[in-house]
Enzyme design. Structure first.
Site, PDB file in Angstrom:
ATOM      1  N   ASP A 198       0.819  -1.213   0.000  1.00 43.49           N
ATOM      2  CA  ASP A 198       0.000   0.000   0.000  1.00 43.49           C
ATOM      3  C   ASP A 198       0.854   1.265   0.000  1.00 43.49           C
ATOM      4  O   ASP A 198       0.369   2.351  -0.355  1.00 43.49           O
ATOM      5  CB  ASP A 198      -0.905   0.012   1.237  1.00 43.49           C
ATOM      6  N   TYR A 240      11.162   3.520   0.870  1.00 45.22           N
ATOM      7  CA  TYR A 240      10.675   2.143   0.765  1.00 45.22           C
ATOM      8  C   TYR A 240       9.595   2.043  -0.312  1.00 45.22           C
ATOM      9  O   TYR A 240       9.638   1.168  -1.182  1.00 45.22           O
ATOM     10  CB  TYR A 240      10.125   1.687   2.119  1.00 45.22           C
TER      11      TYR A 240
END
Length: 298
Positions: free
Chosen positions: A101, A124
């Site tokens: 997500d 990330y």
């Protein structure tokens, strides 16, 4: 036979357990056995095992450290998936790749669908976007599964951290302005194995899907559920206090909204994620029971 990379991680270990329960032949390789960023190791693994499906459960997952360990994050989340994709294409084997997500910025008011623009807030997330792109470019026979707020019995995760703190502190201060869909690794592993036969049969279901536990909560709500589930077992009843993200700054920014719309997956495969509340209660009870068997050291 299914070949898993990242076999010693939290998803890899649940995949191994689930495949054994279903009597599905599987080989799960740890990072030490086959680093996905090592082209020779990946090609050797595919050549020796001759799998009918490859699952990439490996990757760099240290969200905050990725801000300063960008090269390591890109090795695990971009280069590794690129190598896997190329190797799978060469071998004519479909690939399941796990994403996150965190490819979204969290500014959308409702749930994210697969076609929403990606705009990661942190290093990330950017490395995972790069990995998705690499997989799409390398092989047409891929299925990317974006999931969120992953937790389970193995490895390090939010549930295990909250459970540990619940038995050692009187108060837990947890952010209440970030929402998402907690997803257990056993639910995710089960979903992958349920769709595996269609991928092996080369059904035209390739592409990117969202899969997460059903229901939405905040980290505060998630923590509150964990604390409530463990209380009858451990006797620990700490307060769970809601705070803002500003009160708990982290090196990596997190999206305020991580809710994933998983309806495309449900329409395509005929099932969805299990309720996050039920999975959280069950896994918390299992882990809390183990704590009860261990002598407590203050």
């Amino acid at each position: 036979m299914i070949l898993v990379f990242g076999g010693n991680g939290q998803l890899g270990r649940d995949l191994t357990r689930a495949s054994a329960a279903r009597q599905i032949p599987m080989i799960a390789l740890s990072h030490a056995q086959a680093d996905i960023a090592d082209r020779a190791a990946v090609h050797e693994a595919l050549a020796s095992q001759q799998p009918s499906l490859v699952i990439n459960a490996a990757g760099y997952t240290k969200v905050d450290l990725a801000e300063t360990e960008l090269e390591a994050a890109l090795q695990g989340n971009e280069l590794g998936p690129a190598i896997l994709g190329e190797a799978c294409a060469d071998a004519g084997v479909p690939l399941v790749h796990i994403s996150t997500d965190y490819v979204f910025d969290g500014r959308k008011l409702d749930a994210y669908v697969e076609g929403d623009p990606v705009a990661p807030l942190n290093a990330y997330g950017r490395s995972k976007v790069a990995g998705e792109r690499a997989v799409r470019q390398a092989t047409a026979h891929h299925l990317i599964m974006r999931t969120s707020w992953v937790y389970g019995e193995f490895g390090q995760n939010f549930l295990k951290t909250m459970l540990r703190l619940a038995t050692t502190r009187e108060e837990l201060r947890v952010v209440d302005d970030q929402r998402g869909c907690p997803t257990s690794t056993r639910n995710l592993a089960d979903a992958i194995l349920r769709i595996a036969p269609r991928l092996i049969a080369r059904d035209e279901v390739w592409g990117t899907y969202h899969f997460a536990g059903s229901g939405v909560t905040t980290f505060h709500g998630f923590a509150s559920r964990i604390v409530a589930a463990q209380a009858p077992i451990t006797g620990a009843k700490p307060r769970v206090t809601a705070i803002t993200s500003a009160e708990f700054p982290t090196p990596a920014r997190r999206p305020a909204n991580s809710e994933l719309d998983c309806s495309l997956f449900a329409r395509s495969f005929g099932f969805g994620g299990r309720p996050w509340t039920e999975e959280t209660d069950a896994i918390t009870a299992l882990l809390a029971a183990e704590i009860g068997k261990t002598p407590h050291v203050a």
